[in-house]
Design an enzyme around this catalytic site. Structure first.
Site, short mmCIF file in Angstrom:
data_model
loop_
_atom_site.label_atom_id
_atom_site.label_comp_id
_atom_site.label_asym_id
_atom_site.label_seq_id
_atom_site.Cartn_x
_atom_site.Cartn_y
_atom_site.Cartn_z
CG ASP A 55 0.72 3.25 -8.59
OD1 ASP A 55 1.00 2.06 -9.03
OD2 ASP A 55 -0.27 3.79 -8.58
CG HIS A 76 2.24 -0.14 -5.58
ND1 HIS A 76 1.25 0.35 -6.05
CD2 HIS A 76 2.57 0.41 -4.41
CE1 HIS A 76 0.59 1.10 -4.82
NE2 HIS A 76 1.47 1.27 -4.12
#
Ligand SMILES: *[C@@H]1O[C@H](CO)[C@@H](O)[C@H](O)[C@H]1NC(C)=O
Length: 435
Positions: free
Chosen positions: A252, A275
């Site tokens: 993430d 991310h």
């Protein structure tokens, strides 16, 4: 990014009351609800009383002398707790010799009567079993400690999360917070955390909340790209945090910055897979505090979904993001290297079409170089209701090598101030620029 269900209204009220004691009335739930909030165990942060520190000079305590085995199978949590209690009563150093220490959830709780140092030469390991925990709680917790030093010497905090990622069905249920966060730092002041690696966290790796003047150095984050909701380092409601030097591989956001963050510096971070580095998401809940004075510089972002971004929810209450600098950042095969997204709406959990009221101003994006994995390398989508102001772009060189042609910019509700050489060409009006 999955939408998360919040705790019941009753619980939220309780959390607000507890939080206000340490954070002057901050909102309970930053980061779009996936943010780990405070645990119940919060006492007011009190700096070490001047008198207490002088008289009390603890020595060095070995966790093995407190009964820790370090054999990877015995639960050494109680031994760590016993050593902490002693050190905290007078100040002192806890040493952790080489070894593999299995510990169930542990909480190192202050305030302490003198500075405490945790000197690690061994690794910590969590049980692999997936047990639901109280929302927002952590596996290893440091709470309400001042003048604390964690000297990891490369220690690994292994959350053994692989079974948990398989069991994590939050995309379906909307609740993901019942897994433990690997390491939580809550209510720390004047402290230094260095040389630790968080590995295979079950949920977020490192969460920094309600902290003041804490420096993080030489931090490792290590989990595979397919691990779910394993944000690397999340910072919220904290002032004067420095993150200098981190290698982050996760599933993430590498670094995420939540509401109430002020005077934060993020430097020398390598991110990817992951991310990217994000401010937000913001504006999902009422009473979020401003994000002000964030510097992200000298970072390398590689093979990630996004590079640097600011994301806010549509239909949000008013909010503030100001005085932000993204500078000297190298992008290597990054999906969208530069992104302002004020229409952030994962899984349709928003009032789409209603503009965000989070106001973005005084943002500088400077000296960003490298490659974009998609054609739109610079995407600046500001709010129609509260357009961005004073957003500066300088010296950007982002290349896209795809069949679709060279990189372009896209923007709405923004007139960036541009200086230096900009590739792709900036858009000055609503729409898409470039060849
Ligand atoms: C901030 O914390 C450090 C310890 O990491 C300490 O040496 C320094 O004095 C603190 N600064 C302030 C302004 O309290």
């Amino acid at each position: 990014m999955v939408g998360f269900r919040r705790a019941s209204g009753v619980l939220i009220v309780v959390l607000v009351v507890m939080t206000t004691t340490i954070a002057n009335g901050t909102a309970p739930d930053p980061k779009g609800g996936k943010e780990p909030g405070p645990t119940g165990a919060t006492a007011p942060v009190t700096a070490t009383a001047p008198g207490a520190a002088l008289g009390a000079k603890g020595g060095s305590l070995d966790v093995k002398a407190s009964g820790a085995k370090g054999d990877g199978t015995t639960d050494d949590g109680p031994a760590f707790m016993a050593a902490w209690k002693t050190a905290c009563e007078a100040g002192g150093t806890i040493t952790v010799p080489k070894g593999e220490y299995l510990v169930n959830s542990v909480e190192f709780l202050g305030p302490c009567k003198g500075p405490v140092t945790l000197e690690m030469h061994g690794n910590l390991k969590a049980p692999a079993t997936v047990k639901a925990v109280k929302e927002h709680s952590g596996w290893v917790n440091f709470d309400n400690v001042a003048d604390f030093t964690l000297n990891g010497n490369g220690a690994i905090f292994d959350g053994q999360g692989s079974l948990a990622w398989k069991a994590n069905d939050c995309a379906k249920t909307g609740t993901c917070n019942s897994l433990p966060i690997n390491i939580r730092f809550t209510g720390l002041t004047n402290s230094l955390i260095k040389g630790i690696t968080s590995k295979n966290s079950k949920l977020f790796h490192v969460n920094i909340l309600n902290c003041k003047n804490v420096t993080f150095e030489g931090i490792g984050i290590d989990a595979p790209p397919e691990s779910l909701n394993t944000d690397g380092i999340h910072i919220g409601r904290s002032i004067g945090i420095k993150l200098n030097g981190a290698k982050i591989k996760t599933g993430d956001d590498c670094v995420s910055i939540g509401d109430g963050t002020e005077d934060l510096t993020v430097e020398n971070v390598e991110c990817g897979p992951g991310h990217g580095i994000a401010i937000g998401s913001l504006g999902r809940y009422p009473n979020e505090q401003p994000v002000k004075g964030v510097i992200v510089r000298k970072c390398i972002i590689k093979n990630t979904m996004n590079g640097v971004r600011i994301k806010t929810w549509p239909g949000s209450p008013p909010g503030i993001v100001s005085n932000i600098l993204f500078e000297d950042i190298t992008m290597d095969n990054v999906g969208t290297p530069v992104l302002i997204d004020q229409e952030y709406c994962p899984y349709g959990h928003c009032k789409a079409g209603v503009p965000s009221k989070v106001k973005l101003s005084d943002v500088t994006i400077k000296n960003i170089k490298g490659t974009s994995a998609t054609k739109v390398a610079v995407k600046l989508i500001c709010s129609k209701g509260t357009p961005c102001t004073n957003i500066a772009l300088a010296d950007i060189n982002l290349v896209h090598n795809g069949k679709e042609g060279p990189a372009v910019s896209a923007c709405s509700n923004i007139k960036p101030i541009t200086t230096g050489k900009l590739i792709p060409a900036p858009c000055t009006e609503v729409g898409v620029s470039g060849p």
